[in-house]
Structures are given as C-alpha cells and as structure tokens.
Design a protein around this motif. Structure first.
Motif, short mmCIF file in Angstrom:
data_model
loop_
_atom_site.label_atom_id
_atom_site.label_comp_id
_atom_site.label_asym_id
_atom_site.label_seq_id
_atom_site.Cartn_x
_atom_site.Cartn_y
_atom_site.Cartn_z
N HIS A 154 13.18 5.65 -41.76
CA HIS A 154 13.48 5.09 -40.44
C HIS A 154 14.81 5.61 -39.91
CE1 HIS A 154 15.98 2.67 -43.02
NE2 HIS A 154 14.92 2.14 -43.61
N ALA A 155 15.30 4.97 -38.83
CA ALA A 155 16.50 5.46 -38.15
C ALA A 155 17.73 5.44 -39.05
CB ALA A 155 16.76 4.63 -36.89
N ASP A 156 17.85 4.41 -39.87
CA ASP A 156 18.99 4.34 -40.79
C ASP A 156 18.94 5.46 -41.82
OD1 ASP A 156 18.50 1.69 -39.56
OD2 ASP A 156 20.25 1.09 -40.71
N ASP A 157 17.73 5.75 -42.33
CA ASP A 157 17.57 6.86 -43.27
C ASP A 157 17.97 8.18 -42.63
OD1 ASP A 157 16.53 5.29 -45.39
OD2 ASP A 157 14.57 5.29 -44.44
N GLN A 158 17.63 8.34 -41.34
CA GLN A 158 17.98 9.57 -40.65
C GLN A 158 19.49 9.73 -40.55
OE1 GLN A 158 16.92 12.44 -40.06
NE2 GLN A 158 15.89 12.50 -38.06
N VAL A 159 20.20 8.66 -40.23
CA VAL A 159 21.66 8.72 -40.15
C VAL A 159 22.24 9.06 -41.51
CG1 VAL A 159 23.76 7.40 -39.71
CG2 VAL A 159 21.79 7.16 -38.18
N GLU A 160 21.74 8.42 -42.57
CA GLU A 160 22.22 8.71 -43.91
C GLU A 160 22.03 10.18 -44.26
OE1 GLU A 160 20.01 6.07 -46.38
OE2 GLU A 160 20.74 4.28 -45.35
N THR A 161 20.87 10.72 -43.91
CA THR A 161 20.58 12.12 -44.20
C THR A 161 21.56 13.04 -43.48
OG1 THR A 161 18.24 11.64 -44.56
CG2 THR A 161 18.81 13.92 -44.03
N LEU B 226 24.61 12.30 -42.41
CA LEU B 226 25.96 12.15 -42.96
C LEU B 226 26.09 12.88 -44.29
CD1 LEU B 226 26.68 8.40 -42.13
CD2 LEU B 226 27.74 10.41 -41.10
N ILE B 227 25.06 12.86 -45.10
CA ILE B 227 25.07 13.63 -46.35
C ILE B 227 25.17 15.11 -46.04
CG2 ILE B 227 23.68 14.30 -48.34
CD1 ILE B 227 22.65 11.42 -48.42
N ALA B 228 24.42 15.57 -45.04
CA ALA B 228 24.47 16.98 -44.65
C ALA B 228 25.87 17.36 -44.18
CB ALA B 228 23.44 17.26 -43.55
N LEU B 229 26.49 16.48 -43.38
CA LEU B 229 27.86 16.73 -42.92
C LEU B 229 28.83 16.82 -44.09
CD1 LEU B 229 28.28 14.44 -39.77
CD2 LEU B 229 28.69 16.91 -39.86
N SER B 230 28.65 15.93 -45.07
CA SER B 230 29.56 15.92 -46.22
C SER B 230 29.45 17.18 -47.05
CB SER B 230 29.28 14.69 -47.09
OG SER B 230 28.08 14.85 -47.83
N LEU C 125 21.97 19.33 -40.07
CA LEU C 125 22.32 18.35 -39.04
C LEU C 125 21.11 17.90 -38.23
CD1 LEU C 125 25.70 19.84 -37.79
CD2 LEU C 125 25.29 18.12 -39.54
N ALA C 126 20.03 18.66 -38.32
CA ALA C 126 18.80 18.26 -37.63
C ALA C 126 18.13 17.08 -38.34
CB ALA C 126 17.82 19.43 -37.55
N GLY C 127 18.61 16.75 -39.53
CA GLY C 127 18.06 15.60 -40.24
C GLY C 127 16.63 15.83 -40.69
N MET C 128 15.89 14.75 -40.77
CA MET C 128 14.50 14.81 -41.22
C MET C 128 13.57 15.03 -40.04
SD MET C 128 14.45 11.66 -43.99
CE MET C 128 15.03 10.45 -42.78
N PRO C 129 12.70 16.03 -40.10
CA PRO C 129 11.74 16.23 -39.01
C PRO C 129 10.65 15.17 -39.03
CG PRO C 129 11.29 17.76 -40.80
CD PRO C 129 12.56 17.03 -41.17
N TYR D 183 25.24 6.53 -56.39
CA TYR D 183 24.44 7.41 -55.54
C TYR D 183 25.07 7.49 -54.15
CZ TYR D 183 20.87 6.85 -59.14
OH TYR D 183 20.18 6.83 -60.33
N THR D 184 25.23 8.73 -53.66
CA THR D 184 25.87 8.95 -52.36
C THR D 184 25.16 8.18 -51.25
OG1 THR D 184 26.57 11.15 -53.04
CG2 THR D 184 26.55 10.70 -50.68
N ARG D 185 23.85 8.23 -51.23
CA ARG D 185 23.10 7.57 -50.15
C ARG D 185 23.35 6.07 -50.16
NH1 ARG D 185 19.01 9.05 -46.69
NH2 ARG D 185 18.84 11.10 -47.66
N ASN D 186 23.45 5.48 -51.34
CA ASN D 186 23.70 4.03 -51.42
C ASN D 186 25.08 3.67 -50.91
OD1 ASN D 186 21.17 3.79 -52.50
ND2 ASN D 186 21.84 3.38 -54.59
N ARG D 187 26.06 4.53 -51.20
CA ARG D 187 27.42 4.27 -50.69
C ARG D 187 27.45 4.34 -49.17
NH1 ARG D 187 28.69 7.74 -54.96
NH2 ARG D 187 29.27 9.43 -53.54
N ILE D 188 26.75 5.30 -48.63
CA ILE D 188 26.69 5.41 -47.17
C ILE D 188 26.01 4.18 -46.58
CG2 ILE D 188 25.65 6.70 -45.26
CD1 ILE D 188 26.09 9.25 -46.90
#
Length: 317
Positions: A119-126, A128-132, A140-144, A188-193
């Motif tokens: 969902h939208a929150d997962d997309q933001v997490e993805t 932010l991980i890419a940015l990091s 930065l395009a996230g998940m298609p 886990y990085t995603r959990n911290r985000i």
C-alpha cells in the motif's frame, strides 16, 4: 464503513480474472482478500507462503486455512527455506523466495495474475530505503503497479491506500488477522522507517503519502524515458556495443547506455565507482593498445578489439 481495498479494486477497470491474492494472514492481505472475494465470488484464490523462519509460521498458516474456508476461497500453500546466505540481506532473500514460491503456486493452479497487498505506506518505505542507498531514478520510482516475474504478473492495486485506513476497516468490521512479531524488530531497516520515520513525517508533512506517490510516478516516467534513449543508443552501437559509437556519446548519455546494457542484457547493476571507472577507461581508450578489463557486479567487462564484451563471474588475472 466500506473496505478501502474494495474502493481500490472498484477502479480496476479490467481485472485479470481468475485472480490470486498473496495472503499472509496479516492486516493488509486480509483486507485485500475480503475485498476481492466479495467483488469476484468464485473467481479468487489465495496463495500462502510458509517461510519457516519463525515458530509462529505454523499458526499463521492455520489461521489462513480457517479464514479462507470461511470465505469460500481456495487456499494454496507453499513452504520455502528463506534463510539468507552469508553477506546477503535477510529481507532480500525472503523477498526473492516469496516471489518464486507465489509464482509456482499460481502456475500450478493455472493462474497467471497475483495481487499483492502493498500500500501507500509500503511505497514510501521503499522510496526512503532507495534514498538511503543513493539510488537513481529506478529506485526512486518505488514499486510499480505491475511487474512480471517467473512467468506471472504481480499487481499492486492498493498503492494509493493508507495502511491506517485498512486497519481501521478491519477493526470496525471485526475481521481477524495475524500480527507478525518480526514487524516490530528494529534491526530491520524497513521496520525502523515504519515505526520511527513515518510517524515523524506524518506530523511534519501530513500529505507525505500523496506527494511521495506523485514523485514516484514522475521518477518512473523519467526512468522510462532514459530507458528509451539508452535502447536507441545501444541499437546504434550494436551487440556487443562498439567502442567508437559509445565514445561519441556525452558522458551522461554514455553512463545511461552502459547501465542499461549491463542491466538489460546481463542482469548486472554496477556500483557508482565501477561505472565511473568504466567511463574513465572508455574515455581513455583512444588507441588500439588500450586494454579494458574491469570487475563489474558479479562479472567483468573487457575490450575485445573494437567492442566491449561482458563475461560472467571469473577471477581476474
């Protein structure tokens, strides 16, 4: 209160039926499965992956069996060893194993389309991980909304839906789901985000999910354009690419073409340092005697006369 997943599915003009739902038993996939089963009765299957990574996995599977029986949805389960190798990300290993297993389960039932509950929150997490990680436009395009893997099309119909809305519906409708205890592990990085960064973003930028989604779409369009330019440049350079044609490109266009060549033709993603060194070597090879032999990702690139060639992993001499 209407299921927000149902609202998202209602906008799916040409849903590919019959459809499989990747069903973990968690909140998000539970909301998606309920919405799909209500919208397309008799045309939905559920796929469950037992990762074998924690004792609770048996309980998750038992919950999914009971939930699908209550909904009248066929459930197909598969077990996988998702343990990671030394130096490999546990999250990446689990994700690869999950996609492969979901695809195998779907194909075994004659299904070629699987919906994921990201969902939208997962997309933001993805993003932010890419940015990091210093990612480019692809990251930065996230998940298609749709990808093809292992002969199956995976769809993400909930990318515009907030996680909070899904959980609010589950609570209001008294729909049971399981909670994976590993989602609270901050190693886990995603959990911290999810637990630390997104709440802060919500306070500072209340519309961050919508603005991040817009940025992801813009990045995806730009990435697609760069891929078109790279494909045209590589078509002119030939296969394997001719150094003379590559050297005529601007540095930015050359870098774009090389990244595309390595990823498209050889599934290799160079580091920034590796790509820069390859650019330097191509710029310097103005004579026949200039050698190029560089390690790139899990293989190497060599000059052979007038062209560049890729070789799979082999020790450099």
């Amino acid at each position: 209160m209407e299921n927000p997943a149902a609202q998202a599915l209602a906008s799916w003009a040409e849903a590919p039926l019959p459809l499989a739902i990747a069903y973990s038993g968690g909140a998000d996939s539970t909301a998606l499965l309920h919405a799909a089963a209500a919208r397309w009765p008799g045309r939905v299957h559920a796929l469950h992956v037992h990762h074998g990574l924690q004792q609770a996995a048996d309980g998750f599977e038992a919950h999914c069996v009971a939930a699908c029986a209550a909904l009248g949805v066929p459930l197909h389960s598969g077990r996988v060893d998702a343990r990671h190798a030394a130096g490999e990300s546990p999250e990446d290993a689990a994700r690869r194993a999950r996609y492969a297993t979901l695809a195998a389960l779907a194909l075994a039932q004659g299904l070629r389309h699987v919906a994921l509950a990201q969902h939208a929150d997962d997309q933001v997490e993805t993003m932010l991980i890419a940015l990091s990680r210093g990612a480019g436009l692809d990251g930065l395009a996230g998940m298609p909304r749709q990808i093809a893997r292992h002969g199956v099309s995976f769809h993400r119909p909930l990318l515009e839906v907030h996680a909070e809305a899904l959980r609010a519906w589950l609570a209001a409708a008294s729909v049971a789901h399981v909670d994976d205890p590993t989602n609270a592990e901050l190693r886990y990085t995603r959990n911290r985000i999810r637990g630390q960064v997104l709440p802060a973003l919500g306070l500072a930028l209340p519309q961050f999910r919508e603005t991040f989604a817009r940025s992801a779409r813009n990045a995806a369009r730009a990435s697609a354009l760069l891929a078109e330019v790279a494909a045209a440049d590589l078509a002119a350079a030939g296969s394997p690419p001719a150094l003379a044609v590559l050297r005529a490109l601007s540095p930015e266009r050359l870098a774009n073409a090389l990244r595309h060549w390595l990823k498209r033709d050889h599934a290799a993603v160079p580091s920034e340092a590796q790509l820069q060194e390859l650019l330097n070597q191509i710029a310097a090879c103005g004579t026949r005697g200039h050698h190029i032999r560089l390690k790139i990702a899990a293989g190497r690139v060599e000059r052979e006369g007038p062209v560049l060639r890729w070789y799979n992993a082999s020790p450099l001499s």
